[in-house]
Design an enzyme around this catalytic site. Structure first.
Site, PDB file in Angstrom:
ATOM      1  N   SER A 144       0.281  -0.728   0.274  1.00 43.64           N
ATOM      2  CA  SER A 144       0.163  -0.331  -0.060  1.00 43.64           C
ATOM      3  C   SER A 144       0.838   0.829   0.491  1.00 43.64           C
ATOM      4  CB  SER A 144      -1.472  -0.145   1.248  1.00 43.64           C
ATOM      5  OG  SER A 144      -1.569   1.032   1.293  1.00 43.64           O
ATOM      6  N   TYR A 157      -2.149   0.000  10.299  1.00 43.54           N
ATOM      7  CA  TYR A 157      -2.053  -1.298   8.503  1.00 43.54           C
ATOM      8  C   TYR A 157      -1.175  -0.492   8.066  1.00 43.54           C
ATOM      9  CZ  TYR A 157      -3.763  -0.711   4.094  1.00 43.54           C
ATOM     10  OH  TYR A 157      -4.057  -0.984   2.951  1.00 43.54           O
TER      11      TYR A 157
END
Length: 263
Positions: A144, A157
């Site tokens: 990501s 995350y």
């Protein structure tokens, strides 16, 4: 330049029932690959049927090693091999660091780090010489842009997606050194208006970081030189490229697909 033609190759896509994973499965099939969608959600079966009768679905909890073994075995048996693995399944739970819950930390670690590691383990074992597929191939992990920027509300995350980057590079090195014939790369998607992306925008607004979800999205666009959010097709095309012969001399790399946000 080598055209992107995956005819005759088989692919396993985790988290392929919806969102980015579904788009990646569609793009791989569009390039000629036969695709096995793997997901914990039973709706993945309908996604696979929409691709066509030659494609398939297998139930997979990426945190369960026995389930991985079964998924790879079924893919090879049903599709005739395993040439491409896309470790896409992931989970994001928004929280300020001061409020983060142990259970949420554990869930993100389990799905994003453990799940990707097990995928690498079973993918490499299947694709390497002597494996059940045994003809080499390509693994693409989905990290990501969160691994490359400091965006508030997603600390854990971000940490797990940074781990995906490191796993990718070490796996690529091991594969090369041991002669597995498997290239391992990852992509860094930017924010995409999928259910997860919209949920993130709502969540960071909900914990007071932005006035509204629209303001959160606006902040992301403001940080993105391309001036827009990503689309699922942007991410899917990058995965197809890394899985193809057009990327035959690329391994151990992280490809930003974020409109410049993480530069």
């Amino acid at each position: 330049m080598t055209s992107i033609d995956l005819t005759g190759r088989t692919a396993l896509v985790t988290g392929g029932a919806q969102g980015l994973g579904e788009a990646m499965a569609i793009a791989l099939a569009g390039a000629g690959a036969t695709v096995m969608i793997a997901d914990i959600q039973d709706s993945g079966e309908q996604t696979a049927k929409a691709l066509g009768p030659e494609h398939g679905f297998v139930k997979l909890d990426v945190t369960d090693e026995a389930a991985w073994d079964a998924a790879v075995t079924q893919t090879v048996a049903q599709l005739g091999g395993l040439d491409i693995l896309v470790n896409n399944a992931g989970v994001e739970i928004t929280s300020l660091i001061t409020e983060v819950q142990v259970a949420d930390i554990q869930k993100m670690l389990d799905v994003n780090v453990l799940g990707t590691t097990l995928g690498l383990k079973h993918g490499l074992r299947a694709m390497r010489p002597g494996g059940v597929a045994g003809r080499g191939g390509a693994i693409v992990n989905v990290a990501s842009v969160a691994a490359t920027i400091a965006f508030p509300g997603i600390a854990v995350y971000s940490a797990t997606k940074s781990a995906v980057d490191r796993l990718t590079r070490v796996a690529a090195m091991e594969s090369g050194k041991l002669g597995y014939g498997v290239r391992v790369n990852c992509v860094y998607p930017g924010l995409v208006p999928t259910a997860m992306g919209i949920g993130l925008a709502n969540d960071v607004a909900g914990i007071g970081l932005f006035e509204s979800a629209e303001a959160a999205v606006g902040a992301v666009v403001e940080l993105t030189p391309a001036g827009r959010l990503g689309q699922v097709e942007d991410m899917a095309d990058a995965v197809v490229f890394l899985a193809s012969d057009a990327a035959r001399f690329i391994t151990g790399a992280g490809l930003p697909v974020d409109g410049g946000m993480g530069m």
